[in-house]
Design an enzyme around this catalytic site. Structure first.
Site, short mmCIF file in Angstrom:
data_model
loop_
_atom_site.label_atom_id
_atom_site.label_comp_id
_atom_site.label_asym_id
_atom_site.label_seq_id
_atom_site.Cartn_x
_atom_site.Cartn_y
_atom_site.Cartn_z
CB CYS A 140 -1.01 -0.06 1.15
SG CYS A 140 -2.43 1.02 0.89
CG HIS A 173 -3.69 -3.36 4.26
ND1 HIS A 173 -2.51 -2.76 4.61
CD2 HIS A 173 -4.33 -2.46 3.47
CE1 HIS A 173 -2.43 -1.56 4.08
NE2 HIS A 173 -3.53 -1.35 3.37
N1 GLN Z 1 -1.95 6.78 2.57
C1 GLN Z 1 -2.09 5.97 1.39
C2 GLN Z 1 -3.45 6.10 0.75
O1 GLN Z 1 -4.43 6.35 1.41
C3 GLN Z 1 -1.78 4.54 1.72
C4 GLN Z 1 -2.82 3.93 2.62
C5 GLN Z 1 -2.38 2.62 3.22
O2 GLN Z 1 -1.20 2.32 3.27
N2 GLN Z 1 -3.34 1.87 3.71
O3 GLN Z 1 -3.55 5.89 -0.44
#
Ligand code: GLN
Length: 243
Positions: free
Chosen positions: A100, A201
């Site tokens: 992510c 995740h």
């Molecule tokens: N901050 C990033 C987004 O919202 C990654 C989010 C995350 O790692 N869950 O796209």
């Protein structure tokens, strides 16, 4: 275990957990734990180095692991990564696994919390901009990369949408839930050279143990002893069957 050079490996596998205080959202630090345990179940030593953003990253890691992060934490991680030796470690043959925010940081560019486009590390040929609507939910994705399992499962939660350039291949194609760019049926994750990244995740390596073993085999440069099918594999198969 015989390594890339044909010589039996005696040293511990060095797993570097990159900035876990910033890139550990949704329990993604659990990916490091899964990697460590799957080595130890086979009688192999793992050395886990958890490196804070205020410290230099070691260059001698076998596998660097980055997790997800909230927007501000991600911004701080970017500053640390820019100063770091990660690109040199990859050029020297280290593997990288990123989730992510980790995926976004390794790309060419990403739009930050301030809407400003920031240059990423450029290890993956991809760019990330802000999506109109956040992607949240369960994902199933049919793998398009030879990682030894047909379906990946995980959950996504991101506000950035990513488009791959020609040098990066998708890891998978979503069949349920939304992929990199917020579409169902679109690409999920990215693979380029020694770098594998996903939006999933779970932690994703707990949900997809075969992917953990695939990463470990690349990190050690040798085949690992197969593990008996266990409860994690059962849960993977049950989730994958939900289609
Ligand atoms: N901050 C990033 C987004 O919202 C990654 C989010 C995350 O790692 N869950 O796209």
């Amino acid at each position: 275990m015989v390594g890339r050079s044909g010589v039996p490996r005696t040293s511990a596998v060095r797993i570097v957990s990159v900035y876990p205080e910033l890139l550990g959202t949704y329990g993604d630090v659990g990916n490091v734990r899964v990697l460590e345990r799957r080595l130890s179940w086979r009688g192999l030593d793992a050395e886990v180095l958890s490196v804070s953003v205020s410290d230099p990253l070691p260059t001698g890691g076998d596998l660097y692991v980055l997790g997800g992060g909230e927007d501000e934490a991600q911004q701080r991680a970017l500053e640390g990564l820019r100063r770091s030796s990660l690109a040199r470690a990859v050029a020297a043959g280290a593997q990288v696994f990123a989730v992510c925010a980790g995926l976004q940081l390794l790309g060419r560019s990403m739009a930050g919390v301030d809407g400003v486009v920031h240059e990423g590390l450029g290890l993956l040929d991809l760019t990330t901009s802000r999506l109109r609507e956040r992607v949240i939910g369960e994902v199933l994705a049919a793998t398009t990369t030879d990682i030894g399992l047909p379906v990946l499962t995980g959950f996504a939660n991101h506000g950035g949408g990513t488009v791959l350039g020609p040098a990066a291949q998708p890891l998978a194609t979503t069949t349920r839930g939304r992929g990199n760019d917020g579409r169902t049926g679109g690409p999920e994750g990215a693979v380029q050279g020694n770098v594998l990244a996903t939006y999933l995740h779970g932690p994703v390596l707990a949900r997809n143990p075969t992917l953990a073993d695939w990463l470990l085999e690349r990190a050690v440069g040798a085949a690992l002893t197969p593990m008996p099918h266990d409860v994690a594999d059962d849960l993977h198969d049950a989730r994958a069957a939900r289609g």
